[in-house]
Design a protein around this motif. Structure first.
Motif, PDB file in Angstrom:
ATOM      1  N   UNK A 130       0.821  -1.210   0.000  1.00  0.00           N
ATOM      2  CA  UNK A 130       0.000   0.000   0.000  1.00  0.00           C
ATOM      3  C   UNK A 130       0.853   1.257   0.000  1.00  0.00           C
ATOM      4  N   UNK A 131       1.940   1.246   0.757  1.00  0.00           N
ATOM      5  CA  UNK A 131       2.773   2.447   0.827  1.00  0.00           C
ATOM      6  C   UNK A 131       3.469   2.730  -0.502  1.00  0.00           C
ATOM      7  N   UNK A 158       1.376   7.343  -6.327  1.00  0.00           N
ATOM      8  CA  UNK A 158       0.318   8.330  -6.529  1.00  0.00           C
ATOM      9  C   UNK A 158       0.853   9.751  -6.397  1.00  0.00           C
ATOM     10  N   UNK A 159       1.777   9.956  -5.463  1.00  0.00           N
ATOM     11  CA  UNK A 159       2.319  11.293  -5.232  1.00  0.00           C
ATOM     12  C   UNK A 159       3.352  11.695  -6.283  1.00  0.00           C
ATOM     13  N   UNK A 160       3.952  10.718  -6.948  1.00  0.00           N
ATOM     14  CA  UNK A 160       4.981  11.008  -7.955  1.00  0.00           C
ATOM     15  C   UNK A 160       4.848  10.003  -9.084  1.00  0.00           C
ATOM     16  N   UNK A 170       7.061   6.444 -10.872  1.00  0.00           N
ATOM     17  CA  UNK A 170       6.437   5.307 -10.197  1.00  0.00           C
ATOM     18  C   UNK A 170       7.283   4.050 -10.336  1.00  0.00           C
ATOM     19  N   UNK A 171       7.299   3.252  -9.270  1.00  0.00           N
ATOM     20  CA  UNK A 171       8.018   1.981  -9.259  1.00  0.00           C
ATOM     21  C   UNK A 171       7.008   0.845  -9.101  1.00  0.00           C
TER      22      UNK A 171
END
Length: 311
Positions: free
Chosen positions: A286-287, A293-295, A299-300
């Protein structure tokens, strides 16, 4: 010579104290996941009640060009900032974000330790409290907007701020963990509430609930609060929802789906993720969704760590 050296050292120290710190991953915090995160939350609450989670509330932090929006963490019902964010706060700080957290929704005059149970006030009041905190964050960081990451009640209540209290102009990203846009019918409480009203017992139930936890009945499917909120999607805000099929508090978990949002069900990514409602805030899968979502430009892939059944 000695006095001059002392003066130089004092000047350097003063400069260091007065110069805003730029958010960067130069200070690495420990990030506990899963049961280690739950243990860290309990230990922090016992040893340092009222404390900000690791990496949060550095009021001299200045956002970087890579992460221009400070992140505001909004805890869940009956929780507080100390216990809810022992995983996500240090993770975000390690990734270069300015991170801020608050404990909201505590009735005035509540004594310790009952004042550690947050999110109890009506969500309209908590939304105003959140708005004042976000204004403080924007003033301190000189940022134009913030990102909101909320869990449980903290995934729902901020949308009242966004929709009705001017937050749409101040929130760019809104990440909702275990959201309940359509409320919850956990233990058939929403059904019970409908029956109570049918038999004229609604005011009695309201009186009993409001004496301890006024926000509780606002979570229920069909509540007046949810009817007023209506369609939670506010144009201009980027929404991401993070749901778990094992959510024992949001029933059904599909209450977290939002039209127009990026909707993520953890088990669609990782079938061996058995995180329940509370564990999602300490879940490595989830983290990573939160970070993405923030970047989204960096994304990874989620590595799919197995998460055992929540206690």
């Amino acid at each position: 010579m000695r006095s001059r050296l002392v003066g130089i050292v004092a000047g350097v120290l003063a400069l260091g104290l007065l110069t805003p710190s730029v958010a960067a991953a130069d200070q690495q915090f420990s990030v506990p996941y899963g049961y280690a995160g739950l243990t860290a939350a309990a230990a922090a609450e016992l040893a340092h009640p009222y404390s900000a989670p690791p990496g949060a509330n550095n009021w001299s932090c200045r956002p970087t060009a890579a992460h221009p929006d400070p992140v505001v963490l909004v805890h869940g019902a009956s929780a507080n900032m100390t216990e809810n964010w022992q995983t996500i706060s240090p993770l975000l700080a390690n990734n270069g974000y300015c991170v801020f957290a608050l404990t909201y929704g505590v009735p005035a005059g509540t004594p310790f330790p009952i004042d550690q149970i947050g999110g109890r006030n009506p969500m309209e009041q908590s939304a105003a409290e959140l708005g004042a905190f976000i204004d403080r964050v924007l003033r301190a960081t000189r940022a134009a907007k913030v990102a909101v990451v909320g869990h449980s009640e903290g995934s729902l209540m901020p949308d009242y701020y966004v929709k009705f209290l001017g937050g749409a102009a101040k929130v760019r990203d809104y990440v909702a963990m275990t959201p309940l846009w359509n409320g919850s019918n956990v233990a058939h409480l929403a059904d019970f509430y409908v029956l109570a009203r049918m038999f004229g017992l609604g005011p009695v139930v309201d009186l009993i609930v409001d004496a301890a936890f006024p926000a509780a009945r606002q979570f229920l499917t069909g509540s007046d609060f949810l009817k007023k909120l209506g369609d939670p999607n506010v144009p201009g805000v980027r929404y991401t929802t993070v749901m778990t099929t094992h959510d024992e508090a949001v029933v059904p978990y599909t209450s977290g789906f939002m039209a127009g949002a990026t909707n993520v069900v953890l088990q669609d990514l990782c079938p061996q993720d058995f995180a329940g409602h509370g564990m999602v805030a300490f879940d490595p899968n989830a983290t990573q969704v939160v970070l993405n979502a923030l970047d989204s430009a960096h994304a990874s892939p989620v590595q799919c760590s197995p998460v055992p059944v929540s206690p």
